[in-house]
Design an enzyme around this catalytic site. Structure first.
Site, short mmCIF file in Angstrom:
data_model
loop_
_atom_site.label_atom_id
_atom_site.label_comp_id
_atom_site.label_asym_id
_atom_site.label_seq_id
_atom_site.Cartn_x
_atom_site.Cartn_y
_atom_site.Cartn_z
N ASP A 1 8.25 -22.46 -22.27
CA ASP A 1 9.13 -21.30 -22.41
C ASP A 1 10.25 -21.59 -23.40
O ASP A 1 10.96 -20.68 -23.83
CB ASP A 1 9.75 -20.94 -21.05
CG ASP A 1 8.84 -20.03 -20.24
OD1 ASP A 1 7.89 -19.47 -20.81
OD2 ASP A 1 9.08 -19.89 -19.03
N ASP B 1 -0.44 -16.04 -16.31
CA ASP B 1 0.77 -16.78 -15.94
C ASP B 1 0.67 -17.30 -14.51
O ASP B 1 -0.17 -16.84 -13.71
CB ASP B 1 1.97 -15.83 -16.09
CG ASP B 1 3.28 -16.54 -16.32
OD1 ASP B 1 3.32 -17.78 -16.19
OD2 ASP B 1 4.28 -15.85 -16.62
C1 DGJ Z 1 6.94 -17.09 -17.38
C2 DGJ Z 1 6.29 -17.21 -18.72
O1 DGJ Z 1 6.29 -18.53 -19.15
C3 DGJ Z 1 7.00 -16.29 -19.70
O2 DGJ Z 1 6.47 -16.44 -20.98
C4 DGJ Z 1 6.90 -14.87 -19.22
O3 DGJ Z 1 5.56 -14.46 -19.26
C5 DGJ Z 1 7.45 -14.75 -17.82
N1 DGJ Z 1 6.88 -15.72 -16.93
C6 DGJ Z 1 7.22 -13.37 -17.26
O4 DGJ Z 1 7.59 -13.26 -15.96
#
Ligand code: DGJ
Length: 743
Positions: free
Chosen positions: A549, A479
């Site tokens: 997301d 990430d």
């Molecule tokens: C952002 C990501 O896009 C999410 O899927 C998740 O992993 C969060 N960060 C966790 O902090």
């Protein structure tokens, strides 16, 4: 396929049976661009394409001559200020302050195959016969700088990969302040410019406008390719569509600041360029040093946008993505993020995993919150060791317990960041990117580690490698949740501060590469607050990327549809999540959530125990279906059929290479009533084959390919109010997935 050089005329012709790319050494020694498009006849001399004419207010190169003006010539890699006043492909600041350059042809090499680019991701070939490469060396004699323009034409794909390399053979130090990967002067401006833009939660929406005189561009200055624009644009003839007509796609294999720009001049010439964003960029080139730009790929299609996308899909799936997972079926995963966020214990995780296993999930992924003091977003980032209050036996123990359940185990990292409340920051406060004496801005309470410095990357590598060596980890979600501010590195002097954004990306690629090499069987999925770094650069290291997301099935149709213009289905991480959806608070049928996500690297992001028995049955069926068809879905030829950006319906399909099998996805946003009779014309089938159609495991008839493609599949739905016995009524966010099997 081949590359011809005609010594008499100084012309180069790259061709592969479908496309031609023609260049010429101009009278002043610089390189001229003559043609890019459908393959044309090979002739002795294309001089007629070098159009020069007297025009008032122009400047001219040769004394006593009023015709040779670079302003009116189509060029390969133009510079500013020697009669051309348009935006240049390069700019080099010299010790005396001058920015004028004059690169003239010196020599060239033509060879089979394709070279790699040191430290950078790039397309590759598996055998020398797959591509031919031309290296054109040009020199600025005054500067004693060599510039090598690289062109690779692929034999079976209508694609040309390009980049530029600079080598300082002189005694002065230069600052390169602009070095594009690609520049293409096109003879007219009759194009629509299509970009893929948006924001967090609505990445890569399709935006179209007609080219206009002046400059139109998209880019990023955030330190990442970003949610806002993608390093991919298309130029399309207004009459072209998904199925026919002329389209060009331009894609930059890079994950940092980029610029994609089209400048239309007053004579309607379009100068397309793409590369590292010159804003905020400079590279100090000392005597003896080299600089290599990232690679850009241009694809030409005479058969519409689907055909263009299909070239990118094949190329990026099989000649950009690499390694163990490239051709393997991707595991059905369950990620705990939306199920628990930061609120979990080992017991809770194991319960979620056990349920997942029961329904057929293959990989359990533990997201954020497992390490150090990380129980909220304010602390722990940078300290990559397990929080033993939550995970008593550490990651090693948990991974073994998960494997004992018959699942593979995957883990979340955000390696490029630190919270100030971390051991890492307390020990190395100078390791974050910040400008001395200035306020340090945060994003999500975190700071960006200075990956331009090798010692920082080494430190992070050692920590991660330790966990990966000790534990049973099959997958990493990598990430990255904020962009760079106050860009400055303590590791470099003032003359190199313009390099930091790019050096950061080189450090990122280096870390990925080291981890890929040391742990070749680990599947990497990149992520940046969803799809904030969905670019070809990262596909080289991580064959799949968390697309967004936003997991709402309605929103995802747009996001996946837009993403599909450049990126293969296999690269789009796509999960089924709970309703009401956590991003848009919307209710959508579980069936539709699955039907959208299965056109991606499929998974779940919920606690299955919270579903009803009936829903669990649907989940089991979805997983069975995905396992049966994922190879076809990921490797088949993908066609966009109906655009969510244009109406109430989305449709797409994949067709097997031998055309014996296909799967159609058909989605309706809002329900409607008493509407027209509808048909959906399918693509890519064999006219002669008789296809047996199956929906929800039921036979729905057999039709010839010619019927399905020319008459269409009947999609009239039950929106008039009638509900045939045993059928679900049509509703908002309704969908169908139909499998076609040829007899
Ligand atoms: C952002 C990501 O896009 C999410 O899927 C998740 O992993 C969060 N960060 C966790 O902090």
């Amino acid at each position: 396929m081949g590359i011809m050089f005609n010594e008499k005329t100084g012309e180069f012709h790259l061709y592969n049976g479908s496309i031609s790319y023609i260049m010429k050494i101009l009278r002043n020694g610089q390189m001229g661009q003559l043609y890019f498009g459908k393959q044309v006849a090979k002739r002795e001399d294309y001089e007629y394409l070098v159009e020069n004419r007297y025009r008032p207010v122009s400047a001219y190169v040769f004394d006593d001559e009023y015709s040779f003006s670079l302003e009116h010539l189509k060029q390969e890699y133009p510079s500013y200020g020697t009669t051309d006043f348009r935006m240049p492909a390069l700019e080099i600041v010299q010790e005396n302050g001058s920015k004028i350059t004059d690169f003239k042809y010196v020599s060239h090499k033509i060879y089979k195959g394709k070279p790699g680019l040191k430290g950078l991701p790039a397309t590759y070939v598996e055998s020398e016969d797959e591509a031919d490469t031309l290296e054109l060396t040009l020199r600025d004699e005054l500067l004693r700088v060599d510039m090598t323009l690289l062109y690779t034409i692929f034999g079976h794909e209508n694609a040309i990969a390009r980049s530029a390399r600079f080598e300082n053979r002189g005694g002065e130090t230069y600052q390169i302040t602009r070095a594009m990967s690609l520049c293409l002067d096109l003879p007219d401006d009759e194009y629509e410019w299509i970009q893929f833009s948006g924001a967090w939660g609505r990445e890569r929406h399709v935006k179209t406008r007609m080219l206009q005189q002046g400059i139109q561009s998209v880019g990023s200055a955030r330190g990442a390719s970003g949610h806002f624009h993608n390093p991919f644009v298309m130029l399309k003839r207004p009459t072209a569509d998904e199925f026919q007509g002329e389209v060009m796609g331009f894609s930059l294999i890079y994950s940092g600041n980029f610029l994609a720009q089209a400048e239309v001049d007053t004579f309607k010439v379009t100068r397309m360029m793409m590369g590292i964003n010159p804003f905020g960029f400079s590279w100090c080139l000392k005597p003896g040093e080299e600089f290599q730009t990232p690679e850009a790929v241009m694809v030409y299609s005479a058969e519409g946008m689907n055909a263009m996308s299909q070239v990118f899909h094949r190329l990026y799936r099989t000649r950009l993505a690499r390694g163990y997972w490239r051709d393997r079926e991707r595991p059905v995963l369950l990620n705990n993020w939306e199920a628990t966020y930061f609120d979990f214990t080992e017991e809770k995780l194991l319960k979620i995993a056990r349920n997942a296993k029961e329904d057929g999930v293959e990989l359990f992924v533990l997201d954020d919150g497992w390490f150090s003091t990380r129980c909220t977003e304010t602390s722990g980032l940078g300290d990559w060791w397990a929080n033993t209050d939550r995970l008593p036996d550490g990651i090693k123990g948990l991974s073994e317990k998960i494997e004992a359940l018959g699942l593979k185990f995957g883990l979340w990292f955000e390696l490029e960041m630190a919270n100030k409340d971390s051991e890492l920051y307390r020990n190395h406060p100078d390791w974050i990117i910040h400008t001395p004496g200035r306020h340090e801005s945060h994003g999500r309470k975190q700071y960006v580690l200075d990956f331009s410095r090798k010692e920082v990357v080494d430190y992070i590598y050692d920590m991660v490698a330790k966990i990966l060596s000790e534990s049973k980890i099959s997958y990493i979600k990598w990430d990255m949740n904020r962009n760079i501010t106050e860009c400055f590195s303590q590791g470099y002097g003032p003359e190199r501060q313009g390099e930091i954004f790019h050096r950061y990306i080189l450090g990122l690629y280096d870390l990925y590469n080291r981890l890929n090499t040391a742990f070749p069987q680990v599947l990497f999925e990149s992520c940046a607050s969803g799809g904030g770094r969905f670019d070809p650069g990262l596909l080289y290291y991580a064959p799949q990327c968390w697309t967004s997301d936003d997991t709402d099935a309605g929103e995802r149709q747009k996001i996946q549809y837009g993403t599909s213009y450049a990126y293969p289905v296999s690269s789009m991480g796509a999960h089924v999540s709970i309703t009401p959806n956590h991003q848009v608070n919307r209710m959508t049928p579980l069936k539709t959530r699955g039907n959208v996500a299965m056109f991606g690297a499929f998974g779940y992001e919920l606690d299955l125990a919270r579903l009803t028995d009936e829903e669990r049955g649907i989940v089991r069926e979805q997983i069975r279906f995905v396992k049966k068809y994922r190879r076809l879905i990921h490797t088949g030829t993908f066609y966009r059929l109906l655009s969510p950006f244009e109406g109430n319906f989305t449709a797409w399909m994949v067709v097997a290479e031998d055309k014996k099998q296909a799967i159609v996805g058909y989605f309706k946003m809002l329900n409607d009533v008493n509407r027209e009779f509808r048909r959906l014309r399918l693509q890519g089938l064999d006219e002669e084959f008789l296809y047996h159609m199956e929906e929800d495991s039921e036979d729905i008839g057999a039709f010839y390919g010619s019927e399905l493609m020319h008459i269409g599949m009947v999609t009239t739905d039950m929106s008039a109010g009638e509900v045939p016995a045993g059928k679900e009524p049509c509703c908002d966010f309704w969908s169908r997935v139909v499998v076609l099997n040829a007899e």
